[in-house]
Scaffold this active site. Structure first.
Site, short mmCIF file in Angstrom:
data_model
loop_
_atom_site.label_atom_id
_atom_site.label_comp_id
_atom_site.label_asym_id
_atom_site.label_seq_id
_atom_site.Cartn_x
_atom_site.Cartn_y
_atom_site.Cartn_z
N ASP A 1 -19.94 22.35 16.13
CA ASP A 1 -19.87 21.46 14.96
C ASP A 1 -18.98 20.29 15.30
O ASP A 1 -17.95 20.46 15.96
CB ASP A 1 -19.39 22.20 13.70
CG ASP A 1 -18.00 22.78 13.83
OD1 ASP A 1 -17.05 22.14 13.36
OD2 ASP A 1 -17.86 23.88 14.40
N GLU B 1 -12.31 24.26 2.07
CA GLU B 1 -11.14 24.81 2.77
C GLU B 1 -9.86 24.73 1.95
O GLU B 1 -8.91 25.47 2.21
CB GLU B 1 -10.93 24.05 4.08
CG GLU B 1 -12.14 24.03 5.00
CD GLU B 1 -11.92 23.17 6.23
OE1 GLU B 1 -10.77 23.08 6.69
OE2 GLU B 1 -12.90 22.58 6.72
#
Length: 287
Positions: A92, A183
């Site tokens: 990623d 997150e």
């Protein structure tokens, strides 16, 4: 007759004090400051060799520590990959990886083929990743299975965030489902309101693309806030700890390191394992 005593008056002469001026104060401060700078410069010049040695030593020490940490990370990465022979491996990336030379992005550790890549597209309600368009095209030309993800900001409007992602990302046949990256915990709202915002983003994106998004988060965040209420979604979990050696059964993807070296990319990059082989990975892409 007595003589009269004549007393003379004493005239007092007062001295006028000089008024302190702002200018004079500044001059004094400037002079002191200049003197201190000159003194420090002289001391630095006198001890220049010693200071150069000291800072060089400190820099070398930091570099040695970073090198050792990278070496340990590489050992773990290799062990994890060995335990997941046959499973699909991918990356990623975002603008933080700089200008990626996609034609060189092919294998990890000169052994494990890289099949897929998740690319950051948007952040919050108003920011596009600076390198998204280039990375999106580069991954396609490099024949990698690609997916786009959105970095969610808990304190911003969820619908506006979904609209930005939809406006930025055009998915095609063979692409992976969209990803919601969560997150952080909210500062100005409750956990319940956070979950409501996440559901709104997920519903809006699913309605537009016709496919259920994947959720990316850390393992602790997943266990504490998302596992029960978002159990119908597939999860991509980040965990870099040494005690974690294999992907969990209920994880779709596992981001097991953030310190891998990959040809074509300067610096460290995240690496992920899909909980299946390449054919199974193709099965979850858009039709």
């Amino acid at each position: 007759m007595r003589k009269q005593t004549v007393r003379r008056k004493t005239t007092l002469v007062r001295k006028h004090k000089k008024k302190a001026t702002v200018f004079s104060g500044k001059v004094i401060r400037y002079s002191i400051g200049t003197l201190l700078v000159a003194l420090m410069t002289a001391v630095g010049y006198h001890y220049r060799d010693g200071l150069a040695y000291y800072f060089s030593f400190k820099s070398d020490k930091i570099l040695q520590e970073e090198t050792e940490a990278k070496r340990i990370s590489d050992v773990r990465n290799f062990q994890v990959l060995e335990k997941h022979e046959g499973k699909s491996v991918g990356l990623d990336v975002s603008e933080y990886q700089g200008k990626i030379r996609w034609t060189y992005v092919d294998t990890l550790e000169n052994k494990y083929p890289l099949h897929f890549v998740f690319i950051r597209a948007t952040v919050g309600k108003d920011r596009k990743d600076r390198n998204f368009a280039r990375n999106w095209l580069g991954a396609k030309e490099n024949k990698m299975i690609r997916g786009a993800y959105h970095y969610y900001r808990p304190n911003e409007n969820s619908i506006e965030q979904a609209q930005l992602f939809i406006k930025t990302v055009t998915l095609q046949k063979g692409d992976l489902p969209p990803v919601l990256d969560i997150e952080k915990l909210p500062k100005n709202q409750s956990i319940e309101n956070l979950k409501l915002g996440l559901k709104r983003w997920l519903n809006a994106v699913e309605s537009h693309y016709g496919v259920r998004p994947i959720i990316y988060t850390g393992e602790r965040y997943y266990d504490d806030f998302l596992k029960e209420e978002f159990g119908d979604y597939l999860f991509w979990i980040a965990n870099y700890n040494f005690y974690r050696e294999e992907i969990a059964k209920d994880w779709l993807f596992w981001q097991f390191t953030e310190k891998a070296s990959v040809p074509g990319i300067n610096g460290n990059v995240d690496v992920n394992i899909y909980n299946g082989d390449l054919e199974q990975l193709r099965f979850i892409t858009l039709e």
